[in-house]
Design an enzyme around this catalytic site. Structure first.
Site, PDB file in Angstrom:
ATOM      1  N   GLY A  48      -3.425 -14.005   0.060  1.00 16.31           N
ATOM      2  CA  GLY A  48      -2.860 -13.694  -1.258  1.00 16.31           C
ATOM      3  C   GLY A  48      -2.318 -12.281  -1.285  1.00 16.31           C
ATOM      4  N   ASN A  49      -2.025 -11.786  -2.461  1.00 17.73           N
ATOM      5  CA  ASN A  49      -1.577 -10.390  -2.579  1.00 17.73           C
ATOM      6  C   ASN A  49      -2.051  -9.823  -3.915  1.00 17.73           C
ATOM      7  OD1 ASN A  49       0.546 -10.846  -4.679  1.00 17.73           O
ATOM      8  ND2 ASN A  49       1.415 -12.116  -3.054  1.00 17.73           N
TER       9      ASN A  49
END
Ligand code: CTP
Length: 398
Positions: free
Chosen positions: A207-208
């Site tokens: 993810g980020n």
């Protein structure tokens, strides 16, 4: 302005005398006006003058000392289409920016559901003081609008910035606000927001740090201007409820693409603010990966580019906006994305600008259009950034 409900707050400064003229102008435009006065403002202009001109009783105290009746500040806050505070003194500004509610006006500010517009007025040194400046920024960052004080002669005899904006200027500001209110009522807008999460196994993902704030603020601003919004968002803590909002919650880039493919043809405008993962694991393990070796290699494959798909499938009547987050050669990279993805406008964030980026409440943007026109903005709250982006879209298409 016909039938618009203006809740007008008057605080205690010499400029309060100008409010008599302001009320007359508003009444001429057939607005409804109800006024709340701070006790200090009653020394500058008589409540009877205000009541007579507004054709309504004036509210000053929490309760009426004669008959013991309580003034419901929550109800007043619900009544207005707009809460205009003019003049706003340094003292009342300090109160409302810090949550004080020791008079009816400041309590109503805290309970008001409608947008708030303030027109400050004070002596030049008070106006330029760091405290005043930061208090104004606090309320602006909360989405309140500020009509800046004007330059000219002040009651102290000094000349500088601090004069209350002229009643005509305030009325023009209100008219612009109300005309914006429904400026997108014929439009449906597709917005992508937040991060995507690409599964590695049942409990892990790539993810980020995207918080989704920027995309949600843009959705909120379009809704307040009358648009229908289809918001496709990755996992985020942001919340938004509105009758004109359709929200699709997705996890992966692939799911985001599917929702975009379903909806894009029915939209006139697209704003793609999501931080889509460029790659995803080639294989998603069906069981949790156990730790064994010292090294673990996960093979990644390219994700679909959701924005590029929308650009490829864009008709003449659609307007498409992308985002570009860069760390180096920012303008060059952003311009090539604008061309390669067939966009009409790109919003550039560069991490070289302090305060811009993922987790911040603020953002600093540069807008680049198809004709290579670059407009750069100051560091602002994401709500105000959303307004700048939408104003630019409005100028381009409406
Ligand atoms: N975007 C998208 N789908 C992707 C990647 C990006 O829709 N798979 C969109 C983003 O929402 C943003 C824009 O494309 O509006 C730019 O994203 P960015 O990651 O900065 O650009 P990329 O084209 O992915 O290029 P790079 O990562 O190489 O900078």
């Amino acid at each position: 302005m016909k039938g618009k409900r203006i809740l007008l707050g008057i605080t205690g400064g010499i400029a309060a005398y100008k409010i008599a003229f302001l009320i007359r102008l508003l009444k001429k435009k057939e607005a409804e006006v109800r006024c709340i006065m701070t006790p200090a403002s009653c020394d500058f202009i008589a409540p009877l003058t205000i009541a007579t001109l507004s054709e309504n009783p004036v509210y000053i105290d929490f309760w009426n000392h004669k008959n013991g009746e309580w003034t419901n500040h929550v109800e007043l806050g619900m009544w207005g289409d707009i809460f205009l505070i003019a003049p706003l003194t340094a003292n009342s500004l300090a109160k409302i920016s810090n949550g004080f509610c020791d008079n009816l006006l400041s309590a109503t500010y805290l309970s008001a559901k409608c947008p708030v517009i303030v027109a400050p007025a004070m002596d030049l040194d008070m106006y330029s003081h760091e405290t005043t400046d930061s208090n104004l920024k606090i309320i602006e960052n909360r989405g309140n609008f500020v009509i800046p004080a004007e330059f000219g002669e002040l009651a102290s005899g000094l000349v500088g910035q601090g004069r209350l904006a002229e009643p005509e200027t305030i009325v023009t500001f209100l008219e612009d606000y109300f005309s914006n209110e429904n400026s997108f009522s014929e439009k449906t807008v597709l917005i992508t927001a937040g991060p995507t999460q690409e599964k590695i196994d049942p409990v892990r993902f790539i993810g980020n740090n995207s918080s989704g704030k920027m995309g949600f603020r843009i959705a909120d601003e379009f809704l307040s201007r009358g648009a229908k919004v289809i918001l496709i968002s990755g996992p985020t803590n942001e919340k938004l409820h509105h009758p004109n909002l359709t929200l699709f919650e997705i996890e992966s880039a692939q799911e985001m693409l599917e929702k975009v493919q379903m909806n894009w043809k029915n939209c006139e405008i697209g704003v793609f603010a999501a931080a889509v993962a460029d790659y995803r694991p080639k294989n998603v393990e069906s069981q949790k990966i156990k730790k064994k070796e010292e090294e673990l290699t996960i093979t990644l494959i390219k994700n679909p580019d959701v924005l590029a798909w929308a650009g490829k499938n864009k008709t003449e009547k659609q307007f498409l906006v992308g985002f570009s987050l860069e760390t180096n050669n920012a303008f060059e990279h952003a311009k090539s994305k604008l061309i390669n993805k067939n966009l009409d406008l790109i919003v550039l964030n560069t991490l070289e600008d302090e305060g811009a980026g993922f987790k911040n409440e603020t953002n600093r943007i540069h807008l680049i259009d198809k004709n290579n026109k670059i407009t750069s903005f100051e560091l602002k709250s994401k709500s105000l950034v959303a307004k700048d982006i939408i104003d630019c879209i409005k100028d381009s298409i409406l």
